[in-house]
Design a protein around this motif. Structure first.
Motif, PDB file in Angstrom:
ATOM      1  N   THR A 228      -7.590   1.267  -2.523  1.00 18.96           N
ATOM      2  CA  THR A 228      -6.223   0.762  -2.496  1.00 18.96           C
ATOM      3  C   THR A 228      -5.292   1.526  -3.436  1.00 18.96           C
ATOM      4  O   THR A 228      -4.126   1.753  -3.112  1.00 18.96           O
ATOM      5  CB  THR A 228      -6.217  -0.733  -2.880  1.00 18.96           C
ATOM      6  OG1 THR A 228      -7.172  -1.412  -2.060  1.00 18.96           O
ATOM      7  CG2 THR A 228      -4.859  -1.361  -2.682  1.00 18.96           C
TER       8      THR A 228
ATOM      9  N   TYR B  36       0.830  -1.204   0.000  1.00 20.26           N
ATOM     10  CA  TYR B  36       0.000   0.000   0.000  1.00 20.26           C
ATOM     11  C   TYR B  36       0.872   1.266   0.000  1.00 20.26           C
ATOM     12  O   TYR B  36       0.600   2.221  -0.729  1.00 20.26           O
ATOM     13  CB  TYR B  36      -0.934  -0.018   1.205  1.00 20.26           C
ATOM     14  CG  TYR B  36      -1.861   1.161   1.270  1.00 20.26           C
ATOM     15  CD1 TYR B  36      -3.041   1.193   0.533  1.00 20.26           C
ATOM     16  CD2 TYR B  36      -1.554   2.264   2.063  1.00 20.26           C
ATOM     17  CE1 TYR B  36      -3.893   2.287   0.582  1.00 20.26           C
ATOM     18  CE2 TYR B  36      -2.401   3.363   2.123  1.00 20.26           C
ATOM     19  CZ  TYR B  36      -3.567   3.369   1.377  1.00 20.26           C
ATOM     20  OH  TYR B  36      -4.401   4.456   1.422  1.00 20.26           O
TER      21      TYR B  36
ATOM     22  N   GLN C 108     -11.899   1.059  -6.551  1.00 19.27           N
ATOM     23  CA  GLN C 108     -10.816   0.863  -5.596  1.00 19.27           C
ATOM     24  C   GLN C 108      -9.764   1.958  -5.721  1.00 19.27           C
ATOM     25  O   GLN C 108      -8.620   1.780  -5.321  1.00 19.27           O
ATOM     26  CB  GLN C 108     -10.204  -0.529  -5.773  1.00 19.27           C
ATOM     27  CG  GLN C 108     -11.202  -1.595  -5.330  1.00 19.27           C
ATOM     28  CD  GLN C 108     -10.608  -2.967  -5.271  1.00 19.27           C
ATOM     29  OE1 GLN C 108     -10.673  -3.720  -6.215  1.00 19.27           O
ATOM     30  NE2 GLN C 108     -10.012  -3.277  -4.131  1.00 19.27           N
TER      31      GLN C 108
ATOM     32  N   SER D 119      -6.603  -3.796   0.675  1.00 21.16           N
ATOM     33  CA  SER D 119      -7.899  -3.108   0.743  1.00 21.16           C
ATOM     34  C   SER D 119      -8.410  -2.984   2.176  1.00 21.16           C
ATOM     35  O   SER D 119      -9.302  -2.180   2.450  1.00 21.16           O
ATOM     36  CB  SER D 119      -8.937  -3.829  -0.122  1.00 21.16           C
ATOM     37  OG  SER D 119      -9.342  -5.043   0.465  1.00 21.16           O
TER      38      SER D 119
ATOM     39  N   ASN E  88     -10.059   0.814   1.305  1.00 25.14           N
ATOM     40  CA  ASN E  88     -10.733   0.200   0.166  1.00 25.14           C
ATOM     41  C   ASN E  88     -10.337   0.880  -1.144  1.00 25.14           C
ATOM     42  O   ASN E  88     -10.399   0.285  -2.205  1.00 25.14           O
ATOM     43  CB  ASN E  88     -12.257   0.225   0.344  1.00 25.14           C
ATOM     44  CG  ASN E  88     -12.948  -0.600  -0.710  1.00 25.14           C
ATOM     45  OD1 ASN E  88     -12.520  -1.707  -1.022  1.00 25.14           O
ATOM     46  ND2 ASN E  88     -14.005  -0.060  -1.274  1.00 25.14           N
TER      47      ASN E  88
END
Length: 175
Positions: free
Chosen positions: A102, A64, A134, A96, A100
């Motif tokens: 991402t 991330y 996303q 996620s 969420n």
């Protein structure tokens, strides 16, 4: 200098999608490119029970964070049974849980390739529709059919028509 994060959505050590993402990222002028390998983000299969017991995996945070460092993402997806590879889906599932969204509203070039004539058309269609939910800003998409007939490790795309199609897409994107 703007930074591109590029990777293939496959855990294959010889991933044709990683090769393709690397090639496509290299076609953007005046950028730095960092290539990710999904094998560096291998985690247990996501489950809410594992998350409850151990928290969000540290490799999900690392993935991330890498996405967060990017000004632009080049992602080439492998197609396994008509959808994402399990390795990519698992990384996405874990990340996620941090957010969420991402892909953190990053602009993205979505690609797919395969040895077959459809070139990953199913997974590219799924991702193009799903990724905006996303947090991806999909700026373009391209699929390369019959990878081994249309791509060379030294020269990249060897089919002039396909190469020009990809160049047209890349030239239309401002990073």
């Amino acid at each position: 200098m703007k930074k591109i994060i590029a990777f293939g959505g496959s855990s294959s050590k010889n991933s044709i999608n990683k090769q393709f993402a690397t090639y496509a990222a290299s076609m953007f002028p005046n950028v730095s490119v960092e290539i990710l390998d999904l094998n560096d983000y291998e985690m247990p299969v996501f489950s809410v029970d594992k998350e409850k017991e151990d928290g969000i995996h540290n490799l999900a945070h690392a993935f991330y964070d890498k996405i967060g460092e990017a000004d632009f993402i080049v992602l080439s997806l492998a197609e396994h049974n008509g959808a994402y590879s399990a390795a990519f889906k698992n990384t996405l599932d874990w990340a996620s849980r941090i957010n969420n969204k991402t892909f953190q509203q990053k602009p993205m070039l979505l690609l797919a390739t395969s040895p077959g004539a459809r070139g990953g058309a199913n997974v590219l269609d799924i991702a193009t529709k799903r990724f905006p939910f996303q947090g991806a800003e999909v700026k373009g998409s391209f699929l390369l059919p019959t990878f081994y007939e249309n791509f060379d490790a030294v020269n990249g795309i060897i089919n002039p028509e396909l190469k020009n199609q990809l160049l047209k897409i890349i030239n239309s994107i401002e990073i």
